[in-house]
Design an enzyme around this catalytic site. Sequence first.
Site, PDB file in Angstrom:
ATOM      1  N   HIS A  60       0.855  -1.189   0.000  1.00  0.00           N
ATOM      2  CA  HIS A  60       0.000   0.000   0.000  1.00  0.00           C
ATOM      3  C   HIS A  60       0.888   1.236   0.000  1.00  0.00           C
ATOM      4  O   HIS A  60       1.547   1.526   1.008  1.00  0.00           O
ATOM      5  CB  HIS A  60      -0.915  -0.001   1.230  1.00  0.00           C
ATOM      6  CG  HIS A  60      -1.883  -1.146   1.224  1.00  0.00           C
ATOM      7  ND1 HIS A  60      -3.125  -1.066   0.639  1.00  0.00           N
ATOM      8  CD2 HIS A  60      -1.769  -2.426   1.689  1.00  0.00           C
ATOM      9  CE1 HIS A  60      -3.738  -2.243   0.757  1.00  0.00           C
ATOM     10  NE2 HIS A  60      -2.934  -3.084   1.388  1.00  0.00           N
ATOM     11  N   HIS A 230      -2.901 -12.443   1.226  1.00  0.00           N
ATOM     12  CA  HIS A 230      -2.574 -12.620   2.648  1.00  0.00           C
ATOM     13  C   HIS A 230      -3.344 -13.750   3.334  1.00  0.00           C
ATOM     14  O   HIS A 230      -4.108 -13.557   4.277  1.00  0.00           O
ATOM     15  CB  HIS A 230      -2.749 -11.324   3.445  1.00  0.00           C
ATOM     16  CG  HIS A 230      -3.963 -10.493   3.096  1.00  0.00           C
ATOM     17  ND1 HIS A 230      -5.232 -10.997   3.087  1.00  0.00           N
ATOM     18  CD2 HIS A 230      -4.074  -9.183   2.748  1.00  0.00           C
ATOM     19  CE1 HIS A 230      -6.082 -10.024   2.754  1.00  0.00           C
ATOM     20  NE2 HIS A 230      -5.388  -8.920   2.536  1.00  0.00           N
ATOM     21  N   ASN A 276      -5.348  -6.848   9.087  1.00  0.00           N
ATOM     22  CA  ASN A 276      -6.450  -7.605   8.522  1.00  0.00           C
ATOM     23  C   ASN A 276      -5.975  -8.385   7.295  1.00  0.00           C
ATOM     24  O   ASN A 276      -5.521  -7.784   6.360  1.00  0.00           O
ATOM     25  CB  ASN A 276      -7.573  -6.630   8.129  1.00  0.00           C
ATOM     26  CG  ASN A 276      -8.850  -7.359   7.773  1.00  0.00           C
ATOM     27  OD1 ASN A 276      -9.006  -8.539   8.070  1.00  0.00           O
ATOM     28  ND2 ASN A 276      -9.756  -6.667   7.127  1.00  0.00           N
ATOM     29  N   ASP A 303       2.173  -7.009   2.429  1.00  0.00           N
ATOM     30  CA  ASP A 303       0.988  -6.213   2.771  1.00  0.00           C
ATOM     31  C   ASP A 303       1.411  -4.985   3.581  1.00  0.00           C
ATOM     32  O   ASP A 303       0.756  -4.621   4.571  1.00  0.00           O
ATOM     33  CB  ASP A 303      -0.064  -7.038   3.529  1.00  0.00           C
ATOM     34  CG  ASP A 303      -1.437  -6.358   3.516  1.00  0.00           C
ATOM     35  OD1 ASP A 303      -1.593  -5.320   2.853  1.00  0.00           O
ATOM     36  OD2 ASP A 303      -2.352  -6.877   4.187  1.00  0.00           O
TER      37      ASP A 303
HETATM   38  O1  DOR Z   1      -4.199  -4.755   7.446  1.00  0.00           O
HETATM   39  C1  DOR Z   1      -4.639  -4.322   6.392  1.00  0.00           C
HETATM   40  N1  DOR Z   1      -4.372  -3.076   5.986  1.00  0.00           N
HETATM   41  N2  DOR Z   1      -5.419  -5.107   5.662  1.00  0.00           N
HETATM   42  C2  DOR Z   1      -6.056  -4.667   4.597  1.00  0.00           C
HETATM   43  O2  DOR Z   1      -6.748  -5.423   3.983  1.00  0.00           O
HETATM   44  C3  DOR Z   1      -5.959  -3.247   4.187  1.00  0.00           C
HETATM   45  C4  DOR Z   1      -4.715  -2.656   4.668  1.00  0.00           C
HETATM   46  C5  DOR Z   1      -4.713  -1.167   4.591  1.00  0.00           C
HETATM   47  O3  DOR Z   1      -5.018  -0.622   3.516  1.00  0.00           O
HETATM   48  O4  DOR Z   1      -4.384  -0.502   5.590  1.00  0.00           O
HETATM   49 ZN    ZN Z   2      -6.214  -7.075   2.202  1.00  0.00          ZN
HETATM   50 ZN    ZN Z   3      -3.423  -5.113   1.611  1.00  0.00          ZN
END
Ligand code: DOR
Ligand code: ZN
Ligand code: ZN
Length: 432
Positions: A60, A230, A276, A303
Amino acid sequence: MGIILRNGQLLKNGETFIKDILIEGNNIVRMDESIGNDGHQEIDISGKLIVPGFIDMHVHLREPGFEAKETIATGTASAARGGFTTVACMPNTRPVIDTPETVQRITKKAREEGSVRVLPIGAITVRELGTELTDMKALKDAGVIALSDDGVGIQTSSMMKDGMIAAKKLGLPVVAHCEDDSLAEGGCVHEGVFSQKHGLRGIPSEAESIHVGRDILLAEATGAHYHVCHISTAESVRLVREAKQRGARVTAEVCPHHLLLCDEDIPGLDANYKMNPPLRSRRDQEALLEGLKDGSIDIIVTDHAPHTEEEKQRGMELAPFGIVGLETAFPLLYTKLVASGLFSLQEIVDRMTTVPAKVFGLPWGSIEEGAVADITVIDLETEKEVNPQSFASKGKNTPFTGWALKGWPVLTVSEGRIVWQAAEENDGEEMQ
Ligand code: DOR
Ligand code: ZN
Ligand code: ZN
Protein backbone atom coordinates in the site's frame (compact mmCIF):
# COMPACT_ATOMS: atom_id res chain seq x y z
CA MET A 1 31.00 4.06 -16.97
CA GLY A 2 29.51 0.95 -15.44
CA ILE A 3 29.41 -0.51 -11.95
CA ILE A 4 31.31 -3.62 -10.89
CA LEU A 5 29.98 -5.49 -7.87
CA ARG A 6 33.12 -7.30 -6.82
CA ASN A 7 33.44 -10.69 -5.08
CA GLY A 8 29.88 -11.18 -3.93
CA GLN A 9 28.34 -14.59 -3.31
CA LEU A 10 25.72 -15.24 -5.94
CA LEU A 11 22.95 -17.61 -4.83
CA LYS A 12 21.94 -20.13 -7.48
CA ASN A 13 20.33 -23.58 -7.19
CA GLY A 14 20.91 -23.67 -3.46
CA GLU A 15 24.62 -22.87 -3.68
CA THR A 16 26.67 -19.69 -3.69
CA PHE A 17 29.33 -18.81 -6.25
CA ILE A 18 31.83 -15.99 -5.92
CA LYS A 19 31.28 -13.66 -8.87
CA ASP A 20 31.95 -10.20 -10.19
CA ILE A 21 28.97 -8.55 -11.82
CA LEU A 22 29.32 -5.74 -14.36
CA ILE A 23 26.32 -3.47 -14.77
CA GLU A 24 26.10 -1.02 -17.65
CA GLY A 25 23.05 1.15 -18.21
CA ASN A 26 19.99 -0.79 -17.07
CA ASN A 27 21.48 -4.23 -17.56
CA ILE A 28 23.79 -6.89 -16.27
CA VAL A 29 26.33 -7.19 -19.06
CA ARG A 30 28.79 -9.67 -17.58
CA MET A 31 29.16 -12.10 -14.70
CA ASP A 32 32.51 -13.73 -14.25
CA GLU A 33 35.13 -14.90 -11.77
CA SER A 34 37.15 -11.74 -12.26
CA ILE A 35 36.25 -8.75 -14.38
CA GLY A 36 38.98 -6.22 -15.18
CA ASN A 37 38.36 -2.59 -14.45
CA ASP A 38 38.10 -0.25 -17.41
CA GLY A 39 37.32 2.80 -15.36
CA HIS A 40 34.13 1.42 -13.85
CA GLN A 41 32.87 2.27 -10.39
CA GLU A 42 33.78 -0.61 -8.08
CA ILE A 43 31.91 -1.82 -5.03
CA ASP A 44 33.51 -4.51 -2.92
CA ILE A 45 30.83 -6.87 -1.66
CA SER A 46 33.07 -9.69 -0.44
CA GLY A 47 31.29 -12.02 1.93
CA LYS A 48 27.88 -10.60 1.04
CA LEU A 49 25.02 -12.53 -0.57
CA ILE A 50 23.75 -11.54 -4.03
CA VAL A 51 20.11 -12.26 -4.86
CA PRO A 52 17.68 -10.91 -7.46
CA GLY A 53 15.87 -7.75 -6.34
CA PHE A 54 12.83 -8.87 -4.36
CA ILE A 55 9.33 -8.59 -5.83
CA ASP A 56 6.48 -7.64 -3.48
CA MET A 57 3.08 -8.16 -5.06
CA HIS A 58 1.16 -6.56 -2.18
CA VAL A 59 2.04 -3.05 -1.02
CA HIS A 60 0.00 0.00 0.00
CA LEU A 61 1.78 3.13 -1.23
CA ARG A 62 -1.16 5.33 -0.12
CA GLU A 63 -0.68 7.95 -2.83
CA PRO A 64 -2.92 9.53 -4.02
CA GLY A 65 -5.03 10.52 -1.06
CA PHE A 66 -3.29 9.37 2.08
CA GLU A 67 0.08 11.09 1.83
CA ALA A 68 0.31 11.51 5.61
CA LYS A 69 0.67 7.72 5.84
CA GLU A 70 3.04 7.20 2.89
CA THR A 71 3.91 8.54 -0.55
CA ILE A 72 5.21 6.90 -3.69
CA ALA A 73 8.59 8.46 -2.88
CA THR A 74 8.76 7.22 0.74
CA GLY A 75 7.14 3.85 0.04
CA THR A 76 9.54 3.02 -2.77
CA ALA A 77 12.50 4.27 -0.70
CA SER A 78 11.31 1.85 1.98
CA ALA A 79 11.13 -0.91 -0.64
CA ALA A 80 14.69 -0.17 -1.80
CA ARG A 81 15.92 -0.32 1.77
CA GLY A 82 14.22 -3.67 2.19
CA GLY A 83 15.87 -5.07 -0.95
CA PHE A 84 12.73 -4.87 -3.12
CA THR A 85 13.08 -3.64 -6.71
CA THR A 86 9.48 -4.27 -7.80
CA VAL A 87 6.35 -3.49 -5.82
CA ALA A 88 2.73 -3.90 -6.87
CA CYS A 89 0.55 -1.21 -5.30
CA MET A 90 -2.98 -1.82 -4.13
CA PRO A 91 -5.85 0.34 -5.38
CA ASN A 92 -7.43 1.42 -2.05
CA THR A 93 -6.12 4.97 -2.49
CA ARG A 94 -8.28 8.13 -2.91
CA PRO A 95 -9.28 8.23 -5.60
CA VAL A 96 -9.33 4.44 -5.85
CA ILE A 97 -7.28 3.12 -8.79
CA ASP A 98 -10.41 2.52 -10.85
CA THR A 99 -9.78 4.73 -13.90
CA PRO A 100 -6.94 4.89 -16.45
CA GLU A 101 -6.23 8.48 -15.36
CA THR A 102 -5.38 7.38 -11.82
CA VAL A 103 -3.21 4.53 -13.14
CA GLN A 104 -1.30 7.00 -15.31
CA ARG A 105 -0.96 9.47 -12.47
CA ILE A 106 0.69 6.79 -10.34
CA THR A 107 3.02 5.46 -13.01
CA LYS A 108 4.14 9.01 -13.85
CA LYS A 109 4.81 9.83 -10.20
CA ALA A 110 6.64 6.53 -9.74
CA ARG A 111 8.84 7.24 -12.73
CA GLU A 112 9.65 10.74 -11.46
CA GLU A 113 9.99 10.13 -7.73
CA GLY A 114 10.18 6.39 -7.17
CA SER A 115 13.27 4.45 -6.20
CA VAL A 116 11.98 1.15 -7.57
CA ARG A 117 9.54 -0.20 -10.16
CA VAL A 118 5.86 0.27 -9.29
CA LEU A 119 3.21 -1.98 -10.83
CA PRO A 120 -0.30 -0.65 -10.24
CA ILE A 121 -3.15 -3.02 -9.43
CA GLY A 122 -6.55 -1.78 -10.59
CA ALA A 123 -9.83 -2.13 -8.73
CA ILE A 124 -12.34 -4.85 -9.62
CA THR A 125 -15.30 -2.65 -8.72
CA VAL A 126 -15.82 1.10 -8.97
CA ARG A 127 -14.55 2.80 -5.77
CA GLU A 128 -14.17 -0.72 -4.36
CA LEU A 129 -17.85 -0.55 -3.48
CA GLY A 130 -18.62 -4.02 -4.79
CA THR A 131 -21.57 -2.92 -6.90
CA GLU A 132 -20.30 -2.13 -10.42
CA LEU A 133 -17.34 -3.49 -12.37
CA THR A 134 -14.59 -1.11 -13.45
CA ASP A 135 -13.63 -0.68 -17.10
CA MET A 136 -10.98 -3.36 -16.84
CA LYS A 137 -9.95 -3.09 -20.47
CA ALA A 138 -9.16 0.62 -20.00
CA LEU A 139 -7.29 -0.18 -16.78
CA LYS A 140 -5.26 -2.85 -18.55
CA ASP A 141 -4.43 -0.53 -21.44
CA ALA A 142 -3.23 2.04 -18.86
CA GLY A 143 -0.89 -0.53 -17.34
CA VAL A 144 -2.44 -2.43 -14.43
CA ILE A 145 -1.01 -5.91 -13.99
CA ALA A 146 -3.83 -7.39 -11.90
CA LEU A 147 -7.20 -6.55 -10.37
CA SER A 148 -8.14 -6.37 -6.70
CA ASP A 149 -10.52 -4.70 -4.27
CA ASP A 150 -7.94 -5.12 -1.50
CA GLY A 151 -8.99 -3.64 1.81
CA VAL A 152 -12.46 -5.15 1.42
CA GLY A 153 -13.95 -8.44 0.32
CA ILE A 154 -16.36 -8.63 -2.61
CA GLN A 155 -19.54 -9.52 -0.79
CA THR A 156 -21.74 -10.94 -3.53
CA SER A 157 -20.90 -14.07 -5.46
CA SER A 158 -22.38 -12.71 -8.68
CA MET A 159 -20.12 -9.64 -8.60
CA MET A 160 -17.08 -11.82 -8.05
CA LYS A 161 -18.14 -14.13 -10.84
CA ASP A 162 -18.68 -11.23 -13.27
CA GLY A 163 -15.30 -9.81 -12.23
CA MET A 164 -13.59 -13.11 -12.94
CA ILE A 165 -15.27 -13.47 -16.35
CA ALA A 166 -14.12 -9.98 -17.33
CA ALA A 167 -10.61 -10.44 -15.91
CA LYS A 168 -10.22 -13.78 -17.64
CA LYS A 169 -11.04 -12.21 -21.04
CA LEU A 170 -8.19 -9.75 -20.49
CA GLY A 171 -5.78 -12.30 -19.08
CA LEU A 172 -5.51 -10.44 -15.76
CA PRO A 173 -5.34 -12.23 -12.38
CA VAL A 174 -8.04 -11.57 -9.77
CA VAL A 175 -6.24 -10.84 -6.51
CA ALA A 176 -8.71 -11.28 -3.69
CA HIS A 177 -8.93 -9.87 -0.20
CA CYS A 178 -11.12 -12.59 1.30
CA GLU A 179 -13.49 -11.35 3.96
CA ASP A 180 -17.17 -11.99 4.49
CA ASP A 181 -18.47 -8.86 6.23
CA SER A 182 -21.44 -10.66 7.75
CA LEU A 183 -18.97 -12.74 9.76
CA ALA A 184 -16.15 -10.24 10.28
CA GLU A 185 -18.09 -7.11 11.07
CA GLY A 186 -16.97 -5.27 14.19
CA GLY A 187 -14.06 -7.58 14.90
CA CYS A 188 -10.60 -6.17 15.52
CA VAL A 189 -8.53 -9.30 16.27
CA HIS A 190 -8.86 -13.03 15.56
CA GLU A 191 -11.76 -14.74 17.29
CA GLY A 192 -9.78 -16.93 19.65
CA VAL A 193 -7.73 -16.86 22.84
CA PHE A 194 -6.74 -13.18 22.66
CA SER A 195 -10.22 -11.86 21.83
CA GLN A 196 -11.73 -13.91 24.67
CA LYS A 197 -9.13 -12.82 27.21
CA HIS A 198 -9.63 -9.15 26.44
CA GLY A 199 -13.37 -9.21 25.76
CA LEU A 200 -12.88 -7.99 22.19
CA ARG A 201 -15.06 -8.81 19.23
CA GLY A 202 -13.27 -11.37 17.08
CA ILE A 203 -12.94 -11.98 13.35
CA PRO A 204 -13.54 -15.73 12.90
CA SER A 205 -11.44 -17.83 10.55
CA GLU A 206 -14.49 -18.63 8.40
CA ALA A 207 -14.78 -14.96 7.48
CA GLU A 208 -11.78 -15.58 5.24
CA SER A 209 -12.12 -19.26 4.34
CA ILE A 210 -15.72 -18.94 3.12
CA HIS A 211 -14.60 -16.46 0.48
CA VAL A 212 -11.66 -18.65 -0.48
CA GLY A 213 -13.98 -21.64 -0.95
CA ARG A 214 -16.57 -19.63 -2.88
CA ASP A 215 -13.97 -18.01 -5.12
CA ILE A 216 -12.21 -21.29 -5.93
CA LEU A 217 -15.54 -22.62 -7.21
CA LEU A 218 -16.00 -19.46 -9.27
CA ALA A 219 -12.44 -19.68 -10.60
CA GLU A 220 -13.08 -23.25 -11.68
CA ALA A 221 -16.35 -22.21 -13.32
CA THR A 222 -14.86 -19.21 -15.15
CA GLY A 223 -11.27 -20.33 -15.78
CA ALA A 224 -9.91 -17.09 -14.29
CA HIS A 225 -6.54 -16.93 -12.53
CA TYR A 226 -7.53 -16.48 -8.89
CA HIS A 227 -4.92 -15.33 -6.38
CA VAL A 228 -5.65 -15.33 -2.63
CA CYS A 229 -4.28 -12.32 -0.74
CA HIS A 230 -2.57 -12.62 2.65
CA ILE A 231 -3.82 -16.14 3.39
CA SER A 232 -4.17 -16.63 7.14
CA THR A 233 -6.17 -19.72 8.09
CA ALA A 234 -5.58 -23.47 8.05
CA GLU A 235 -8.89 -24.02 6.21
CA SER A 236 -7.94 -21.56 3.46
CA VAL A 237 -4.64 -23.41 2.98
CA ARG A 238 -6.49 -26.71 2.74
CA LEU A 239 -8.92 -25.31 0.14
CA VAL A 240 -6.08 -23.88 -1.98
CA ARG A 241 -4.11 -27.11 -1.72
CA GLU A 242 -7.10 -29.17 -2.88
CA ALA A 243 -7.89 -26.73 -5.68
CA LYS A 244 -4.33 -27.01 -6.95
CA GLN A 245 -4.59 -30.79 -6.87
CA ARG A 246 -7.65 -30.52 -9.11
CA GLY A 247 -5.64 -28.33 -11.49
CA ALA A 248 -7.51 -25.07 -10.82
CA ARG A 249 -5.71 -21.81 -11.64
CA VAL A 250 -5.37 -20.80 -8.01
CA THR A 251 -2.36 -19.19 -6.34
CA ALA A 252 -1.81 -17.70 -2.90
CA GLU A 253 0.40 -15.33 -0.96
CA VAL A 254 1.35 -15.16 2.72
CA CYS A 255 2.84 -12.38 4.85
CA PRO A 256 5.84 -12.67 7.19
CA HIS A 257 3.76 -11.61 10.20
CA HIS A 258 1.29 -14.46 9.72
CA LEU A 259 4.17 -16.91 9.37
CA LEU A 260 5.99 -15.69 12.48
CA LEU A 261 3.29 -14.65 14.94
CA CYS A 262 -0.05 -15.89 16.27
CA ASP A 263 -2.68 -14.37 18.54
CA GLU A 264 -0.98 -15.83 21.62
CA ASP A 265 2.04 -13.65 20.86
CA ILE A 266 0.12 -10.37 21.16
CA PRO A 267 1.42 -8.89 24.40
CA GLY A 268 -1.52 -6.61 25.14
CA LEU A 269 -3.76 -3.97 23.63
CA ASP A 270 -1.17 -2.71 21.16
CA ALA A 271 -2.50 -1.78 17.72
CA ASN A 272 0.89 -2.50 16.16
CA TYR A 273 -0.38 -6.09 16.27
CA LYS A 274 -3.59 -5.18 14.50
CA MET A 275 -3.91 -6.05 10.84
CA ASN A 276 -6.45 -7.61 8.52
CA PRO A 277 -6.57 -10.56 8.34
CA PRO A 278 -5.57 -10.72 12.00
CA LEU A 279 -2.87 -12.85 13.62
CA ARG A 280 -4.63 -16.20 13.85
CA SER A 281 -4.16 -19.21 16.14
CA ARG A 282 -0.96 -21.22 16.60
CA ARG A 283 -2.57 -23.98 14.55
CA ASP A 284 -3.21 -21.60 11.67
CA GLN A 285 0.36 -20.31 11.86
CA GLU A 286 1.66 -23.86 11.60
CA ALA A 287 -0.62 -24.59 8.63
CA LEU A 288 0.76 -21.52 6.83
CA LEU A 289 4.34 -22.70 7.32
CA GLU A 290 3.35 -26.12 6.03
CA GLY A 291 1.49 -24.62 3.08
CA LEU A 292 4.47 -22.49 2.14
CA LYS A 293 6.73 -25.51 2.39
CA ASP A 294 4.64 -27.83 0.19
CA GLY A 295 3.89 -25.17 -2.43
CA SER A 296 0.21 -24.72 -1.62
CA ILE A 297 1.18 -21.13 -0.87
CA ASP A 298 3.21 -19.73 -3.76
CA ILE A 299 4.72 -16.44 -2.70
CA ILE A 300 5.59 -14.16 0.20
CA VAL A 301 4.35 -10.56 0.23
CA THR A 302 4.45 -7.89 2.91
CA ASP A 303 0.99 -6.21 2.77
CA HIS A 304 3.01 -3.12 3.75
CA ALA A 305 0.23 -0.96 5.25
CA PRO A 306 1.57 2.25 6.76
CA HIS A 307 -0.56 4.41 9.07
CA THR A 308 0.29 7.49 11.13
CA GLU A 309 1.35 7.15 14.75
CA GLU A 310 -1.67 9.13 15.84
CA GLU A 311 -3.99 6.68 14.06
CA LYS A 312 -2.26 3.65 15.53
CA GLN A 313 -2.51 5.10 19.03
CA ARG A 314 -6.30 4.99 19.00
CA GLY A 315 -6.33 1.58 20.64
CA MET A 316 -7.07 -1.95 19.47
CA GLU A 317 -10.70 -1.31 18.57
CA LEU A 318 -10.40 2.06 16.85
CA ALA A 319 -6.96 2.03 15.20
CA PRO A 320 -6.91 1.14 11.50
CA PHE A 321 -5.78 -2.33 10.40
CA GLY A 322 -2.27 -2.72 9.03
CA ILE A 323 1.46 -2.86 9.70
CA VAL A 324 4.49 -1.87 7.65
CA GLY A 325 6.62 -4.66 6.26
CA LEU A 326 9.04 -3.71 3.50
CA GLU A 327 12.10 -3.00 5.64
CA THR A 328 11.86 -6.01 7.92
CA ALA A 329 10.57 -8.76 5.60
CA PHE A 330 13.79 -10.39 4.54
CA PRO A 331 15.66 -10.08 7.87
CA LEU A 332 12.64 -11.61 9.65
CA LEU A 333 12.35 -14.49 7.20
CA TYR A 334 16.08 -15.10 7.14
CA THR A 335 16.52 -15.05 10.90
CA LYS A 336 13.38 -16.91 11.91
CA LEU A 337 12.92 -19.36 9.04
CA VAL A 338 16.32 -19.84 7.36
CA ALA A 339 18.83 -19.46 10.19
CA SER A 340 16.54 -21.65 12.33
CA GLY A 341 16.70 -24.41 9.71
CA LEU A 342 12.99 -24.53 8.79
CA PHE A 343 13.52 -23.35 5.20
CA SER A 344 16.52 -23.15 2.92
CA LEU A 345 17.79 -19.75 1.81
CA GLN A 346 16.90 -20.67 -1.78
CA GLU A 347 13.32 -21.59 -0.84
CA ILE A 348 12.71 -18.21 0.76
CA VAL A 349 14.49 -16.19 -1.94
CA ASP A 350 12.57 -18.02 -4.69
CA ARG A 351 9.23 -17.14 -3.09
CA MET A 352 10.24 -13.45 -3.21
CA THR A 353 11.75 -13.40 -6.72
CA THR A 354 11.33 -16.09 -9.39
CA VAL A 355 8.02 -17.45 -8.13
CA PRO A 356 6.12 -14.13 -8.02
CA ALA A 357 7.59 -13.34 -11.45
CA LYS A 358 6.26 -16.63 -12.76
CA VAL A 359 2.85 -16.39 -11.08
CA PHE A 360 2.23 -12.88 -12.46
CA GLY A 361 4.08 -13.31 -15.76
CA LEU A 362 6.70 -10.64 -15.01
CA PRO A 363 10.08 -10.49 -16.78
CA TRP A 364 12.13 -9.73 -13.63
CA GLY A 365 13.41 -11.72 -10.66
CA SER A 366 16.54 -13.42 -11.93
CA ILE A 367 20.21 -12.56 -12.29
CA GLU A 368 21.70 -13.36 -15.70
CA GLU A 369 23.85 -11.73 -18.32
CA GLY A 370 21.57 -9.54 -20.39
CA ALA A 371 18.86 -9.31 -17.72
CA VAL A 372 17.68 -6.03 -16.21
CA ALA A 373 19.99 -5.21 -13.29
CA ASP A 374 17.66 -5.64 -10.31
CA ILE A 375 20.05 -6.83 -7.63
CA THR A 376 20.00 -7.01 -3.85
CA VAL A 377 23.12 -7.50 -1.75
CA ILE A 378 22.63 -8.81 1.77
CA ASP A 379 24.74 -8.99 4.90
CA LEU A 380 23.87 -12.32 6.53
CA GLU A 381 26.21 -11.84 9.49
CA THR A 382 25.57 -8.55 11.23
CA GLU A 383 22.82 -8.63 13.82
CA LYS A 384 20.80 -5.47 14.30
CA GLU A 385 17.66 -4.61 16.20
CA VAL A 386 14.57 -3.43 14.35
CA ASN A 387 14.29 0.30 14.87
CA PRO A 388 11.25 1.89 13.20
CA GLN A 389 12.80 5.35 13.59
CA SER A 390 15.39 4.32 10.99
CA PHE A 391 12.73 3.27 8.43
CA ALA A 392 12.50 5.19 5.18
CA SER A 393 8.75 4.52 5.34
CA LYS A 394 6.60 7.15 7.01
CA GLY A 395 4.89 4.26 8.77
CA LYS A 396 6.48 3.17 12.04
CA ASN A 397 3.69 0.70 12.81
CA THR A 398 5.40 -2.63 13.31
CA PRO A 399 5.10 -5.34 15.97
CA PHE A 400 8.76 -6.24 15.44
CA THR A 401 10.44 -3.30 17.21
CA GLY A 402 13.53 -4.45 19.09
CA TRP A 403 13.75 -7.88 17.41
CA ALA A 404 17.41 -8.80 16.85
CA LEU A 405 17.75 -9.88 13.22
CA LYS A 406 20.33 -10.82 10.63
CA GLY A 407 20.01 -10.63 6.86
CA TRP A 408 19.86 -6.88 6.30
CA PRO A 409 20.05 -5.62 2.70
CA VAL A 410 23.10 -3.37 2.32
CA LEU A 411 22.88 -2.51 -1.38
CA THR A 412 19.95 -2.42 -3.78
CA VAL A 413 20.32 -1.88 -7.51
CA SER A 414 17.15 -1.17 -9.45
CA GLU A 415 17.38 -1.10 -13.25
CA GLY A 416 21.12 -0.50 -12.95
CA ARG A 417 20.73 2.38 -10.48
CA ILE A 418 21.93 2.21 -6.86
CA VAL A 419 18.81 3.02 -4.86
CA TRP A 420 19.95 1.95 -1.40
CA GLN A 421 23.41 1.58 0.08
CA ALA A 422 24.16 1.17 3.75
CA ALA A 423 27.27 2.79 5.13
CA GLU A 424 29.31 0.12 6.89
CA GLU A 425 30.59 1.92 9.95
CA ASN A 426 27.43 3.94 10.31
CA ASP A 427 25.02 1.28 11.51
CA GLY A 428 22.97 1.06 8.37
CA GLU A 429 22.48 4.77 7.83
CA GLU A 430 22.37 5.87 4.24
CA MET A 431 25.48 7.18 2.47
CA GLN A 432 25.25 9.98 -0.16
O1 DOR B 1 -4.20 -4.75 7.45
C1 DOR B 1 -4.64 -4.32 6.39
N1 DOR B 1 -4.37 -3.08 5.99
N2 DOR B 1 -5.42 -5.11 5.66
C2 DOR B 1 -6.06 -4.67 4.60
O2 DOR B 1 -6.75 -5.42 3.98
C3 DOR B 1 -5.96 -3.25 4.19
C4 DOR B 1 -4.71 -2.66 4.67
C5 DOR B 1 -4.71 -1.17 4.59
O3 DOR B 1 -5.02 -0.62 3.52
O4 DOR B 1 -4.38 -0.50 5.59
ZN1 ZN C 1 -6.21 -7.08 2.20
ZN1 ZN D 1 -3.42 -5.11 1.61
